[in-house]
Design a protein around this motif. Structure first.
Motif: not given
Length: 205
Positions: A62-82
């Motif tokens: 996550q980056l930012g304070v007033e305007k938030i930018n974020y990303r999450a990556n499972d790298d091959g694990e089941p979707n949204n499990s990591a």
């Protein structure tokens, strides 16, 4: 009028490595400070080289304070499990400008989606507990320009308001950069603008 929050929680240096185990799978957790999205890839690549037998290097940032930018990556694990369980801990600890990476070395026993969510969340939490979280203040930087004869007036304002001088050039035509807490910026700008011989402009925020 509600004053916007002008502080945020982050880390200034990487955490120590933490290790947790779940059914013989090893999970190595890390927290890194980042300033821009481009900081992420080299860190992940370095972890892949360090743990060359790893099956997955999952992460969230996550980056930012007033305007938030974020990303999450499972790298091959089941979707949204990591990635998202890791990101959930970023939100839970209320930190920003951070990358959390969890390296998994498979131990031969499948954990199932629920087990994975729990393991990645736990590893991210352990890593954040290991990190030294600090509170930072949002500031704006201003430039004031003035004739030398206005020097005393300018310095008095700076001293009275405990402003942080960043740089200064003192000649016949003087200029000075200072930083001020964001929530105080309008007040300080108004004080300087009341002195018509002094020019002020915001140069960063």
């Amino acid at each position: 009028m509600q004053i916007k929050k002008d502080t945020y929680r982050t880390i200034l240096k990487p955490s120590n490595e933490v290790l947790s185990k779940e059914k013989k799978s090893k999970f190595y957790g890390y927290v890194f400070p980042i300033q821009k999205e481009e900081d992420v890839k080299p860190i992940i690549e370095k972890l892949r080289k360090k743990h060359h037998t790893a099956n997955h290097v999952c992460y969230a940032w996550q980056l930012g304070v007033e305007k938030i930018n974020y990303r999450a990556n499972d790298d091959g694990e089941p979707n949204n499990s990591a990635g998202m369980p890791i990101y959930g801990q970023i939100k839970s600890f209320d930190v920003t400008n951070v990358l959390i990476a969890v390296v998994r070395i498979f131990g031969g026993t499948k954990l199932g989606v629920g087990g994975l969510i729990s393991a990645y969340r736990n590893s991210a939490e352990l890593a954040l507990n290991e990190a030294k979280i600090v509170e930072q203040i949002l500031t704006n930087t201003f430039e004031v320009t003035f004739d030398y004869k206005e020097m005393d007036k300018v310095m008095r304002i700076i001293k009275q308001n405990q402003l942080q001088i960043e740089s200064q050039k003192m000649e016949m035509n003087c200029s000075l950069h200072f930083s001020v807490r964001k929530k105080d910026s309008n007040k300080i700008e108004t004080i300087f603008k009341a002195n018509h011989e002094i020019k002020i402009k915001k140069i960063s925020c």
